[in-house]
Enzyme design. Structure first.
Site, PDB file in Angstrom:
ATOM      1  N   ASP A  72       0.886  -1.172   0.000  1.00 50.20           N
ATOM      2  CA  ASP A  72       0.000   0.000   0.000  1.00 50.20           C
ATOM      3  C   ASP A  72       0.916   1.213   0.000  1.00 50.20           C
ATOM      4  OD1 ASP A  72      -2.234  -1.584   0.181  1.00 50.20           O
ATOM      5  OD2 ASP A  72      -2.539  -1.279   2.327  1.00 50.20           O
ATOM      6  N   ASP A 114     -13.681  -3.901  -1.793  1.00 42.13           N
ATOM      7  CA  ASP A 114     -13.550  -3.706  -0.346  1.00 42.13           C
ATOM      8  C   ASP A 114     -14.901  -4.024   0.275  1.00 42.13           C
ATOM      9  OD1 ASP A 114     -10.904  -2.906  -0.601  1.00 42.13           O
ATOM     10  OD2 ASP A 114     -11.405  -0.788  -0.800  1.00 42.13           O
TER      11      ASP A 114
END
Lengths: 254, 199
Positions: A11, A130
């Site tokens: 990330d 998500d």
């Protein structure tokens, strides 16, 4: 038979790898170029790079960073975060990515999935979802967008099926409830999505122990497991994970 | 030398060869093809598109390979080595190795994408030093049904015996992507580089 895949995830924010808990409280985890090279060199099966800043202003620097990371990566490389146009995909594929993952933009404009699959092939298109457990509908999950900040009323299983029909080649499924907790993957979620599609599902969010990886594959039916905290902070090496899983009878690329 | 035509993964292949210390020229000119120690035909694309994109470089590549210059085809570049393909219509290939490129039989997940184990025959130079079997990275929906009696092959299991690599004289090909197959993939490229230096 295909090997089960171990996929470390970078990330990236402001040119650094970061990792948080439930998408919050980010901690620095290192330099993306260095980490990418290390994972490629130490036996990772793929590498995922998610630009979590993804503002328009940062796009140019991200492409440059992707090029630098790709320079030392000799395994399949997926890039995601803030991708909303086919031209961006083209640019990333030409910068060294094999696949791109699309998240928010696919929800806002589902035609983007088909358009990208048609132009670059389904094998290039990863639909990232998500997922958050629904508070009102037990056994259901809702799709969240904009780095998890905006819940929608779209059902995750339904969306995964639709993504496959539109041409996605893979689903990258992140449990927001489990993300960064190191308490195990949400295998009920993994299995529900796996059972609804034929394309591979990458389980993401919650890896903390070796048996979590095993459970995601055997209980959650995941084709691949993605992790960040567990490996960035040095708890386990890629090799330890693979040897553990191979020792429990799973086909691993060792 | 890597053949430059407008298909995916050309850059990745160049990068991997450079990483192993090989001098790489990216070109499609007959003079460069003539000068090169060895030729690499990369490719991520549909077969018909790829053979068209190869265009007038096809003749010189074919002649060089027939004259014994080592040639390595990768993925679609490997498929181009064969006689024909039925991917989106009927297309003729380079005809360097007898065989047809046909769809992977139904009844399994297509594309065949991911790491699969390849059994490595002892007599294939590309796999020297790699042992009996290794995992390599695949991403394809068509495969080559090889009929050439002079070809040696390596296979993978995908619910049927899937040809994963071929060698006929100094013509080599891999259905998988060595440039994306970690250390073992780089070892295949290193072996090819050695073959080029020796010939």
């Amino acid at each position: 038979m295909l090997a089960k895949r171990i996929i470390p995830c970078l990330d990236v924010k402001d040119n650094r790898v970061v990792k948080g808990v439930n998408f919050l409280n980010l901690r620095d985890a290192g330099d993306p170029v260095e980490l990418g090279a290390r994972y490629s060199d130490t036996g990772a099966d793929e590498l995922v790079f998610l630009d979590i800043t993804a503002t328009i202003r940062s796009r140019r620097t991200i492409v440059e960073l992707v090029k630098r990371v790709a320079e030392n990566v000799f395994i399949p490389f997926t890039v995601g975060g803030g991708i909303s146009q086919v031209d961006q995909i083209d640019e990333l594929l030409r910068s060294g990515a094999e696949k791109v993952s699309i998240n928010t933009a696919a929800v806002q404009n589902p035609a983007l999935i088909a358009e990208s699959a048609k132009r670059f092939g389904s094998q290039c298109v990863v639909l990232a979802i998500d997922a958050r457990r629904s508070k009102t509908r037990p056994g259901h999950w809702q799709v969240c967008v904009k780095a998890g900040t905006e819940p929608t009323d779209i059902d995750v299983v339904e969306w995964a099926r639709q993504g496959q029909d539109r041409g996605a080649g893979e689903i990258l499924l992140t449990s927001m409830d489990a993300d960064g907790t190191c308490a195990g993957y949400d295998n009920e979620l993994n299995r529900a999505v796996h059972d609804a599609v034929t394309i591979p599902v990458i389980a993401s969010g919650g890896a903390g122990q070796l048996d979590h990886l095993y459970d995601a594959i055997v209980v959650g039916h995941a084709d691949a497991v993605l992790m960040a905290s567990i490996t960035h902070f040095g708890d386990y090496t890629i090799r330890q994970m693979k040897e553990y899983l191979a020792g429990r009878g799973l086909p691993m690329n060792l | 030398m890597v053949i430059d035509y407008n298909v995916g993964n050309v850059e990745s292949v160049c990068k991997a060869f450079k990483h192993i210390g090989c001098q790489v020229t990216l070109s499609r000119h007959p003079a460069d093809i003539e000068r090169a120690e060895g030729l690499v035909l990369p490719g991520v694309a549909a077969f018909g598109y790829a053979i068209q994109a190869l265009g007038d470089a096809a003749g010189p590549v074919r002649q060089a390979a027939l004259a014994g210059k080592p040639l390595l085809g990768i993925c679609v570049g490997y498929q181009l080595l064969f006689d024909s393909s039925s991917e989106y219509g009927e297309h003729r290939g380079l005809g360097l190795v007898s065989g047809q490129v046909v769809p992977i039989p139904a009844g399994r997940v297509i594309p065949h994408m991911g790491w699969n184990r390849v059994d490595l025959p002892k007599d294939m130079g590309l796999f020297a030093g790699l042992g009996d079997a290794r995992y390599f990275y695949f991403a394809h929906s068509f495969y080559a049904r090889i009929t050439d009696p002079l070809a040696r092959t390596a296979h993978s299991d995908y619910g049927f015996s899937l040809p994963a690599a071929v060698q006929k004289g100094t013509i080599y090909g891999t259905q998988f992507h060595p440039e994306k197959s970690s250390h073992q993939g780089l070892a295949v490229l290193r072996n090819f580089h050695e073959i080029c230096k020796q010939s």
